[in-house]
Design a protein around this motif. Structure first.
Motif, short mmCIF file in Angstrom:
data_model
loop_
_atom_site.label_atom_id
_atom_site.label_comp_id
_atom_site.label_asym_id
_atom_site.label_seq_id
_atom_site.Cartn_x
_atom_site.Cartn_y
_atom_site.Cartn_z
N LEU A 164 12.13 8.75 16.39
CA LEU A 164 13.15 8.32 16.93
C LEU A 164 14.30 8.02 15.31
O LEU A 164 15.11 8.30 15.68
CB LEU A 164 13.28 6.60 17.56
CG LEU A 164 12.67 6.82 18.93
CD1 LEU A 164 12.33 4.99 19.59
CD2 LEU A 164 12.64 8.01 20.10
N ARG A 165 13.77 8.02 14.35
CA ARG A 165 14.47 7.72 13.35
C ARG A 165 14.67 8.80 12.53
O ARG A 165 15.26 9.49 12.16
CB ARG A 165 13.14 6.71 12.42
CG ARG A 165 13.14 5.45 12.46
CD ARG A 165 14.39 4.69 12.97
NE ARG A 165 14.42 3.59 13.41
CZ ARG A 165 13.55 2.65 14.14
NH1 ARG A 165 13.20 3.45 15.13
NH2 ARG A 165 13.52 1.52 14.38
N LEU A 166 13.88 9.51 13.17
CA LEU A 166 14.11 11.16 12.69
C LEU A 166 14.94 12.19 13.71
O LEU A 166 15.45 12.85 13.62
CB LEU A 166 12.92 12.15 12.35
CG LEU A 166 12.01 11.57 11.07
CD1 LEU A 166 11.21 12.19 11.58
CD2 LEU A 166 12.62 11.74 10.33
N ARG A 167 15.51 11.56 15.03
CA ARG A 167 15.85 12.29 16.13
C ARG A 167 15.44 13.30 16.88
O ARG A 167 16.25 14.00 16.92
CB ARG A 167 17.66 12.39 15.20
CG ARG A 167 18.29 11.23 15.09
CD ARG A 167 19.23 12.12 14.30
NE ARG A 167 20.55 10.63 13.88
CZ ARG A 167 21.71 10.30 13.87
NH1 ARG A 167 21.91 10.49 15.36
NH2 ARG A 167 22.51 9.06 13.24
N SER A 189 14.15 13.17 19.72
CA SER A 189 13.74 12.37 20.92
C SER A 189 12.47 12.91 21.96
O SER A 189 12.07 12.84 22.28
CB SER A 189 14.65 11.77 21.56
OG SER A 189 15.53 13.02 21.44
N LYS A 222 8.17 5.28 17.01
CA LYS A 222 9.61 5.10 15.93
C LYS A 222 10.45 6.30 15.03
O LYS A 222 11.21 6.02 14.67
CB LYS A 222 8.86 3.46 15.55
CG LYS A 222 9.19 2.12 16.68
CD LYS A 222 8.32 1.14 15.84
CE LYS A 222 8.38 0.23 16.99
NZ LYS A 222 8.25 -1.07 16.37
N VAL A 223 8.57 6.61 14.10
CA VAL A 223 9.27 7.67 13.09
C VAL A 223 10.47 9.07 13.55
O VAL A 223 10.87 9.43 13.64
CB VAL A 223 7.58 8.01 12.58
CG1 VAL A 223 8.24 8.98 11.44
CG2 VAL A 223 7.02 6.89 11.35
N TYR A 236 15.11 3.93 23.29
CA TYR A 236 14.87 2.69 22.72
C TYR A 236 13.58 2.98 21.80
O TYR A 236 12.74 3.40 22.19
CB TYR A 236 15.19 1.76 23.46
CG TYR A 236 16.21 1.74 23.81
CD1 TYR A 236 18.05 0.96 23.04
CD2 TYR A 236 16.96 1.87 24.92
CE1 TYR A 236 19.14 1.06 22.82
CE2 TYR A 236 18.16 1.76 25.68
CZ TYR A 236 19.46 1.01 24.79
OH TYR A 236 20.07 1.74 24.99
N ASP A 237 12.81 1.98 21.22
CA ASP A 237 11.85 2.42 20.28
C ASP A 237 10.70 1.09 21.54
O ASP A 237 10.72 0.23 22.29
CB ASP A 237 12.12 0.85 18.98
CG ASP A 237 12.49 1.21 18.23
OD1 ASP A 237 12.43 2.59 17.83
OD2 ASP A 237 12.10 0.71 16.80
#
Length: 209
Positions: free
Chosen positions: A189-192, A194, A186-187, A206-207
């Motif tokens: 993905l939040r930091l983009r 991917s 998740k971290v 997605y998470d």
């Protein structure tokens, strides 16, 4: 897992779902309930806002329940679970928690189990995936004396209303590496990041659930 839990109930049972959104899980619970002669009470506040949908989401929920032909099986109760609990007096036999995922709301939602008989099952979504839900599980299940962790299907966990033993508590601890991995993804993905998440084994934008 939802279907199997309802299928274990005797005729005349009641299922309470906290957090229904557009009714995807409610439809599963409803069809399973019809098969065994049970009923479903769906609780959702339908809060306005981008993340929750408000009145339009309630419209979608009611439309999906009607399309599934479950109007006679599913009862909708609109309101915050944390407020409704204080005046609730009806017993029920299975609890599915998929409401707000912060620690305080989740822990309060577990208190609905006061209306359930010993040995009843509680299903919790996003367990060992959401930080708030996992923190509440550690507090009330790992260190508590009321709930026993049984198993999970990805982040959908199953608990039984009984005092846990040492082996039951150990099973909770064994899920923590999976939880840490989910938070790490998740971290990313939040930091983009991917591509890094994909390298770590995560597929899609997605998470992890």
């Amino acid at each position: 897992m939802l279907w199997e839990a309802v299928s274990r109930l005797p005729a005349g049972s009641t299922v309470v779902e906290i957090g229904s959104h557009q009714g995807r899980s409610t439809v599963v619970l409803g069809h399973a309930a019809r098969a065994v002669g049970a009923r479903v009470v769906a609780i959702d506040a339908f809060v306005d806002g981008r993340l929750f949908g408000g009145a339009s989401t309630r419209d979608l929920f009611e439309r999906n329940i009607a399309k599934a032909g479950l109007d006679d099986v599913v009862e909708l109760v609109v309101g915050y679970s944390t407020k409704l609990r204080h005046t609730w007096s009806r017993p029920f036999d299975l609890l599915y928690v998929d409401g707000k995922h912060d620690y305080w709301t989740y822990v309060d939602d577990l208190r609905w189990s006061a209306h359930m008989p010993p040995g009843s099952e509680i299903l919790v979504h996003d367990c060992f995936s959401s930080i708030g839900v996992t923190a509440g599980t550690l507090h009330k299940v790992l260190f508590g004396n009321r709930f026993t962790y049984v198993d999970r299907s990805r982040s959908l966990a199953r608990f039984v209303l009984r005092r846990p033993g040492p082996a039951d508590r150990l099973r909770v601890l064994q899920q923590l590496p999976w939880f840490v991995g989910n938070v790490f993804l998740k971290v990313l993905l939040r930091l983009r990041l991917s591509k890094v998440a994909a390298w770590a084994g995560h597929q899609g934008p997605y998470d992890p659930f």
